[in-house]
Design a protein around this motif. Structure first.
Motif, PDB file in Angstrom:
ATOM      1  N   UNK A  28       0.841  -1.201   0.000  1.00  0.00           N
ATOM      2  CA  UNK A  28       0.000   0.000   0.000  1.00  0.00           C
ATOM      3  C   UNK A  28       0.877   1.253   0.000  1.00  0.00           C
ATOM      4  N   UNK A  29       0.582   2.185  -0.897  1.00  0.00           N
ATOM      5  CA  UNK A  29       1.364   3.420  -0.960  1.00  0.00           C
ATOM      6  C   UNK A  29       0.945   4.367   0.158  1.00  0.00           C
ATOM      7  N   UNK A  30       1.819   5.328   0.447  1.00  0.00           N
ATOM      8  CA  UNK A  30       1.499   6.322   1.469  1.00  0.00           C
ATOM      9  C   UNK A  30       0.257   7.115   1.049  1.00  0.00           C
ATOM     10  N   UNK A  31       0.151   7.374  -0.223  1.00  0.00           N
ATOM     11  CA  UNK A  31      -1.012   8.099  -0.736  1.00  0.00           C
ATOM     12  C   UNK A  31      -2.291   7.297  -0.491  1.00  0.00           C
ATOM     13  N   UNK A  32      -2.237   6.020  -0.753  1.00  0.00           N
ATOM     14  CA  UNK A  32      -3.433   5.191  -0.549  1.00  0.00           C
ATOM     15  C   UNK A  32      -3.802   5.128   0.930  1.00  0.00           C
ATOM     16  N   UNK A  33      -2.813   5.208   1.791  1.00  0.00           N
ATOM     17  CA  UNK A  33      -3.073   5.203   3.228  1.00  0.00           C
ATOM     18  C   UNK A  33      -3.667   6.541   3.665  1.00  0.00           C
ATOM     19  N   UNK A  34      -3.150   7.618   3.107  1.00  0.00           N
ATOM     20  CA  UNK A  34      -3.717   8.930   3.411  1.00  0.00           C
ATOM     21  C   UNK A  34      -5.176   8.999   2.955  1.00  0.00           C
ATOM     22  N   UNK A  35      -5.424   8.512   1.761  1.00  0.00           N
ATOM     23  CA  UNK A  35      -6.793   8.494   1.236  1.00  0.00           C
ATOM     24  C   UNK A  35      -7.706   7.697   2.175  1.00  0.00           C
ATOM     25  N   UNK A  36      -7.235   6.557   2.619  1.00  0.00           N
ATOM     26  CA  UNK A  36      -8.059   5.727   3.514  1.00  0.00           C
ATOM     27  C   UNK A  36      -8.337   6.453   4.816  1.00  0.00           C
ATOM     28  N   UNK A  37      -7.354   7.118   5.369  1.00  0.00           N
ATOM     29  CA  UNK A  37      -7.544   7.791   6.657  1.00  0.00           C
ATOM     30  C   UNK A  37      -8.544   8.936   6.565  1.00  0.00           C
TER      31      UNK A  37
END
Length: 291
Positions: A28-37
DNA sequence: AAATCGTGGAG
DNA sequence: TCTCCAAGATT
């Protein structure tokens, strides 16, 4: 060593019971994690899952989203709720491109400076995406700490300094362990130590839970105000935005007027949407999602 | 610092 | 049906 007595039990429980959520996978990319949060703010996992999949498929990187008009983010947000989060995510993407070379920043301070990223989200991304050592204090963790350590059924309405200090005092010294401990205690609150009916029989730290040992005393004080929704500006805003989302292009004002009978409230809600940047009033009197 | 900001599912 | 509440942030 770990500063708290149940770290080992909690980590073992997590390893055996963690959900396989896409934003938790190793790739999982950092961007995808930010989006999820951002999506998960006040929104259940089950509703976020399909929205996150669609979003990541369309905008795999911040640069992909940054080139779009903000209205496309609002449209894509669909019915997730709190649509200003779509605007925030869009602004995050542009800031990341303009000030961070297109890469999600890794420090708590830089993350905290992004729009819509508060104390929890900054700590979560810094920890989950970058392995930083930060106290995670979301609603799940707050509930677990209230019960296990303070011995009460529910935490205060809003996070207190004491809660933050408690969470930090429990943080394992090693950053990698701390990051894992953070998701673990959060997951415990989400799956076992739930608000309505905690499954203490399945809880790995039940033998050390102050609330359970005290006989699970009921919540003291006034019942936490239920947020009546029907008839509020929020409901009107929701209806107005739904019309614009579902339309191909600009919409005549008459179409917006049909969603609510009371003109004062209707106008107030529309004005607020415009002020928030969620709606674009056009020269010809029509309305549209922002360009 | 209390109020505001959506939506839908579960009990 | 109705109440609660779900990985909060902002002003």
């Amino acid at each position: 060593m770990d500063q708290n007595p149940y770290s080992t039990a909690l980590l073992a429980w997590y390893q055996a019971n963690a959900r396989d959520l896409p934003w938790r996978r190793p790739d999982a990319s950092a961007w995808s994690i930010l989006v999820s949060e951002i999506m998960l703010q006040q929104t259940p996992v089950t509703r976020v899952l399909p929205a996150w999949e669609a979003w990541m498929r369309r905008w795999p990187t911040p640069a992909d989203l940054a080139t779009e008009p903000s209205g496309e983010a609002v449209r894509m947000w669909n019915r997730l709720g709190y649509p200003r989060r779509a605007l925030n995510l869009h602004a995050c993407a542009r800031t990341i491109v303009e000030r961070h070379e297109g890469e999600v920043p890794s420090s708590y301070q830089d993350l905290r400076a992004l729009p819509g990223v508060g104390a929890y989200t900054a700590a979560a991304v810094a920890s989950f995406a970058f392995g930083g050592r930060h106290a995670i204090l979301d609603t799940n963790v707050r509930r677990v700490l209230a019960r296990a350590h303070t011995g009460v059924e529910y935490p205060p309405k809003t996070p207190t300094k004491a809660e933050t200090e408690l969470a930090e005092s429990l943080l394992p010294a090693d950053a990698t362990v701390a990051a894992r401990w953070g998701v673990a205690i959060m997951e415990l609150g989400a799956l076992v130590c739930t608000a309505r009916s905690p499954a203490c029989a399945e809880c790995p730290i039940a033998n050390q839970c102050a609330w359970r040992l005290a006989g699970k005393p009921a919540h003291e004080g006034p019942p936490r105000r239920g947020q009546t929704y029907a008839g509020t500006d929020r409901q009107v805003r929701g209806r107005l935005l739904a019309v614009l989302r579902d339309a191909e292009g600009p919409v005549p004002k008459d179409d917006l007027d049909t969603v609510w009978h009371e003109p004062i409230q209707r106008e107030r809600a529309l004005d607020a949407l415009v002020a928030d940047g969620l709606v674009d009033p056009r020269e010809d009197g029509t309305y549209a999602l922002p360009g």
